[in-house]
Design a protein around this motif. Structure first.
Motif, short mmCIF file in Angstrom:
data_model
loop_
_atom_site.label_atom_id
_atom_site.label_comp_id
_atom_site.label_asym_id
_atom_site.label_seq_id
_atom_site.Cartn_x
_atom_site.Cartn_y
_atom_site.Cartn_z
N SER A 33 -60.72 -85.79 -32.12
CA SER A 33 -60.20 -85.61 -30.77
C SER A 33 -59.59 -84.23 -30.61
O SER A 33 -58.98 -83.69 -31.53
N ALA A 34 -59.78 -83.71 -29.42
CA ALA A 34 -59.18 -82.43 -29.05
C ALA A 34 -58.61 -82.56 -27.65
O ALA A 34 -59.21 -83.20 -26.79
N ASP A 35 -57.45 -81.99 -27.45
CA ASP A 35 -56.77 -82.07 -26.16
C ASP A 35 -56.56 -83.53 -25.79
O ASP A 35 -56.12 -84.32 -26.60
N ASP A 36 -56.92 -83.91 -24.57
CA ASP A 36 -56.72 -85.28 -24.12
C ASP A 36 -57.98 -86.13 -24.24
O ASP A 36 -57.98 -87.29 -23.85
N ARG A 37 -59.05 -85.57 -24.77
CA ARG A 37 -60.32 -86.30 -24.84
C ARG A 37 -60.52 -86.89 -26.23
O ARG A 37 -60.57 -86.17 -27.22
N ARG A 38 -60.64 -88.22 -26.30
CA ARG A 38 -60.85 -88.88 -27.58
C ARG A 38 -62.30 -88.69 -28.01
O ARG A 38 -63.23 -88.89 -27.22
N ALA A 39 -62.49 -88.28 -29.27
CA ALA A 39 -63.83 -88.04 -29.80
C ALA A 39 -63.85 -88.41 -31.28
O ALA A 39 -62.83 -88.32 -31.97
N TRP A 40 -65.03 -88.83 -31.75
CA TRP A 40 -65.21 -89.26 -33.13
C TRP A 40 -66.53 -88.72 -33.67
O TRP A 40 -67.52 -88.67 -32.95
N ASP A 41 -66.51 -88.38 -34.94
CA ASP A 41 -67.73 -88.07 -35.68
C ASP A 41 -68.11 -89.38 -36.36
O ASP A 41 -67.35 -89.89 -37.20
N MET A 47 -69.28 -88.79 -30.76
CA MET A 47 -69.13 -89.69 -29.61
C MET A 47 -67.79 -89.42 -28.93
O MET A 47 -66.79 -89.16 -29.60
N VAL A 48 -67.81 -89.45 -27.59
CA VAL A 48 -66.57 -89.31 -26.83
C VAL A 48 -66.38 -90.55 -25.97
O VAL A 48 -67.34 -91.21 -25.56
N ARG A 49 -65.13 -90.87 -25.73
CA ARG A 49 -64.82 -92.00 -24.87
C ARG A 49 -64.78 -91.49 -23.44
O ARG A 49 -63.96 -90.65 -23.09
N VAL A 50 -65.70 -91.99 -22.60
CA VAL A 50 -65.83 -91.50 -21.23
C VAL A 50 -65.24 -92.46 -20.20
O VAL A 50 -64.98 -92.07 -19.07
N VAL A 51 -65.06 -93.73 -20.58
CA VAL A 51 -64.40 -94.71 -19.72
C VAL A 51 -63.40 -95.45 -20.59
O VAL A 51 -63.73 -95.90 -21.69
N HIS A 52 -62.17 -95.54 -20.10
CA HIS A 52 -61.12 -96.25 -20.83
C HIS A 52 -60.29 -97.02 -19.81
O HIS A 52 -59.43 -96.46 -19.14
N ASP A 53 -60.58 -98.32 -19.68
CA ASP A 53 -59.94 -99.18 -18.70
C ASP A 53 -59.40 -100.42 -19.41
O ASP A 53 -60.00 -101.50 -19.33
N PRO A 54 -58.28 -100.26 -20.17
CA PRO A 54 -57.75 -101.38 -20.94
C PRO A 54 -57.29 -102.52 -20.04
O PRO A 54 -56.72 -102.24 -18.98
N PRO A 55 -57.45 -103.74 -20.42
CA PRO A 55 -58.23 -104.24 -21.55
C PRO A 55 -59.62 -104.73 -21.13
O PRO A 55 -60.17 -105.65 -21.72
N ARG A 56 -60.20 -104.10 -20.13
CA ARG A 56 -61.45 -104.59 -19.54
C ARG A 56 -62.72 -103.86 -19.98
O ARG A 56 -63.75 -104.48 -20.16
N ARG A 57 -62.65 -102.52 -20.12
CA ARG A 57 -63.90 -101.78 -20.35
C ARG A 57 -63.65 -100.48 -21.08
O ARG A 57 -62.67 -99.78 -20.84
N VAL A 58 -64.58 -100.17 -21.99
CA VAL A 58 -64.58 -98.89 -22.67
C VAL A 58 -66.03 -98.46 -22.84
O VAL A 58 -66.91 -99.31 -23.08
N VAL A 59 -66.29 -97.17 -22.64
CA VAL A 59 -67.65 -96.63 -22.80
C VAL A 59 -67.56 -95.36 -23.62
O VAL A 59 -66.72 -94.49 -23.36
N PHE A 60 -68.47 -95.26 -24.60
CA PHE A 60 -68.59 -94.08 -25.43
C PHE A 60 -69.96 -93.48 -25.20
O PHE A 60 -70.94 -94.21 -25.07
#
Length: 158
Positions: free
Chosen positions: A40-48, A66-79
């Motif tokens: 992760s860098a800055d406010d954007r979550r990212a993973w190798d 991969m980066v997390r582009v949608v984060h809507d706890p606890p309903r939805r997450v998209v990478f």
């Protein structure tokens, strides 16, 4: 190629979400995910992420950023795949949708989880590799369910 899996998890949506919203947690329940590093860098979550699957005596592996582009706890997450090397890469999109509900068997709290993996390349295509990938996803859903069933209500699963 798209694989969609539905499973009923024996946990609240908040507890289940804790295991699907951070790719660093995936190796504990998804054997397809061989290794994960938080980049992760800055406010954007990212993973190798390194994916690895065995096909007979051969192993296929793939490394993705991969980066997390949608984060809507606890309903939805998209990478989504987002490489930083200025080359064109096949798309990978992983979405997890959670729906809190009561278990139909004993009226306890449960969460319906739908995971959708969309892949736009050709490394993991073909009937044999698609079956192997599908088997990994199926086993991962079962392991996730078992992991949540074994976790005490106040405990945060790792």
């Amino acid at each position: 190629m798209e694989i969609e899996r539905h499973t009923l998890l024996p946990a609240t949506a908040e507890r289940a979400f804790a295991l699907v919203d951070d790719l660093s947690a995936y190796p504990a329940w998804m054997d397809l995910v061989h290794d994960v590093r938080d980049v992760s860098a800055d406010d954007r979550r990212a993973w190798d992420v390194e994916l690895q699957a065995q096909v007979g005596p051969f192993a296929r592996s793939k490394r993705l950023r991969m980066v997390r582009v949608v984060h809507d706890p606890p309903r939805r997450v998209v990478f989504e795949r987002a490489e930083v090397d200025d080359r064109q890469h096949s798309s990978w999109v992983l979405a997890a949708d959670l729906d809190p509900m009561l278990s139909p068997t004993d009226s306890t709290v449960a969460t319906a989880l739908t995971m959708t993996l969309t892949y736009g390349g050709n490394l993991w295509t073909g009937a044999v590799l698609q079956r192997v990938l599908d088997d990994h996803v199926e086993r991962g859903a079962a392991t996730l369910s078992a992991l949540l069933a074994d976790t005490d209500v106040g405990e945060h699963p790792a």
